[in-house]
Design a protein around this motif. Structure first.
Motif: not given
Length: 462
Positions: A214-222
């Protein structure tokens, strides 16, 4: 896509290629790199007219390779990560595989396939793939204990619900993600939406902790994300949803009951929440965006659009240009009936002006000669405010043959001291809304429930 011309996925990449990426936890590849580089070392030409097994250790290489292979190979079979080794020989024979694209050559060293082409991240190449034919896309069914069935699609059918759905000029490009694996139908649909629809794609990774994901999804701007109801329940249980704010949330692959829809609306109040019906055989059937479980009865009928639907003996049947065109193999059964409908095996029940999914035809529990769909019991249990997810299953009984029991996962803020009271409240709800033979004989609270590699609740009766 015009039937008078041959298109491949690379011909639908669209614009803004330097801004759009396909990424996993380790790498990000721009779509621009795919127009000047080869992930097959410039060897795509060797796959011309062949039937190719695409089997990679991760999703990123699979996604890059299928873009390069489409339009070159005669056939392309996407190998899911959970394919059992003992099924390989049968699948290779049925799909007439004569080439393998892989980053794990040792895995296929004993297979009777002479040509193996390595796959890696894109590198500049003077020999770029050219579109020469319409490749047949082969996928494997999930949810079977035997050899999976091979289902044949065309790119035109796979993109039937996608083509023409590009962002409005000037709007921010969507960033797509899914909890699915893109080598399964549900995940492939999201991958194609990103690639054909003008966005970027963030891939999941089975070894990644949910909070890190989820942190990566946020970082990638999903902005757009899909998964099964089981995927979403796990996210809601984890507490990670508080860090995440997508604007488009979709469920598919399992029955979306009212409890999970309401839970997602509460977690993502600004998002569009909906659920879609699709299957590997029937393709994309429809989407429901009114926030309610089930679907309006008005969707049934013929000539209402791209998809015709009817209910026969309680089972939903679909006829569509988006559907697969055939099962593939030496002893493949017919995919459709005489009128071109796929029998989905998903059982529905009309209540008022709406149809509700009650379960799979082959998942029925027999209690003293009476049929019970575990999913309809779970829908009642999941409606309790302190329940996050549940699984109903059968247990052998010397009197009735089987009885229904249920395993229940409570919400994170549920009071352990209220366990007995919650059990009694659940049973009261079941008695009020279900026939007597469907009421669980026992309820057991568990910390978690297993989910299959396809993202569905694992079901095995005792």
């Amino acid at each position: 896509m015009s039937p008078r011309e041959v298109f491949a996925l690379r011909d639908h990449l669209g614009t803004a290629l330097t801004e759009r990426t396909i990424s996993d936890p380790r790498h990000a590849v721009t779509l621009a790199q795919l127009t000047t580089g080869s992930c097959l070392g410039g060897r795509a030409g060797e796959l011309d007219g062949r039937s190719v097994l695409l089997a990679t250790s991760g999703q990123l290489l699979a996604g890059l390779a299928l873009i390069e292979i489409d339009g070159v190979a005669r056939r392309m079979l996407l190998c899911p990560p959970d394919l059992k080794t003992e099924h390989l020989a049968s699948i290779i024979a049925d799909a007439e595989i004569d080439a393998i694209v892989t980053d794990e050559p040792e895995r296929f060293s004993e297979c009777a396939v002479n040509l193996s082409v390595p796959v890696g991240l894109p590198a500049l190449s003077a020999r770029m793939a050219q579109t020469t034919r319409a490749t047949e896309w082969l996928m494997l069914t999930s949810g079977t204990s035997g050899v999976p069935k091979i289902v044949g699609h065309t790119l035109e059918g796979l993109c039937g619900a996608i083509i023409g759905d590009r962002p409005v000029p000037g709007d921010a490009l969507p960033v797509w993600a899914t909890f699915y694996d893109i080598r399964r139908y549900g995940g492939l649909q999201i991958f194609l939406r990103a690639i054909v629809g003008g966005g970027s794609m963030v891939l999941s990774d089975p070894g990644e902790a949910l909070a890190d994901h989820v942190a990566r999804l946020n970082k990638c701007g999903v902005t757009h994300i899909s998964g099964t109801p089981s995927h979403w329940r796990k996210l809601l249980m984890s507490g990670s949803a508080e860090q995440f704010a997508p604007r488009y949330v979709r469920l598919s692959g399992e029955i979306a009951d009212q409890a999970v829809l309401d839970g997602l609306k509460q977690a993502f109040p600004r998002a569009s929440i909906g659920h879609a019906y699709a299957s590997t055989e029937a393709g994309v059937g429809f989407a429901v965006n009114d926030g309610l479980e089930g679907f309006p009865a008005t969707l049934l009928g013929e000539g209402r659009g791209a998809v015709d639907m009817k209910v026969v003996d309680g089972s939903l049947r679909i006829r569509s240009r988006r559907a697969a065109h055939a099962y593939v193999g030496r002893a493949a059964a017919a995919l459709t009936d005489g009128d071109g409908y796929v029998d989905t095996g998903d059982m529905v029940e009309l209540r008022g002006e709406r149809y509700y999914f009650v379960g799979r035809r082959n998942g029925v529990i027999n209690v003293g000669g009476l049929k019970v769909h575990p999913e309809e019991i779970e829908a009642v249990i999941n409606g309790h405010i302190e329940v996050r997810m549940s699984r109903a299953k059968s247990r052998r009984s010397p009197i009735t043959g089987s009885i229904v029991v249920a395993e229940v996962v409570l919400t994170a803020d549920a009071d352990p001291a209220r366990a007995e009271a919650v059990r009694n409240e659940i049973l009261a709800d079941c008695r009020a809304r279900l026939a007597a033979h469907k009421v669980p004989a026992m309820i057991r609270f568990v910390p978690a429930l297993d989910v299959t590699p396809a993202g569905k609740l694992a079901r095995s009766d005792a």
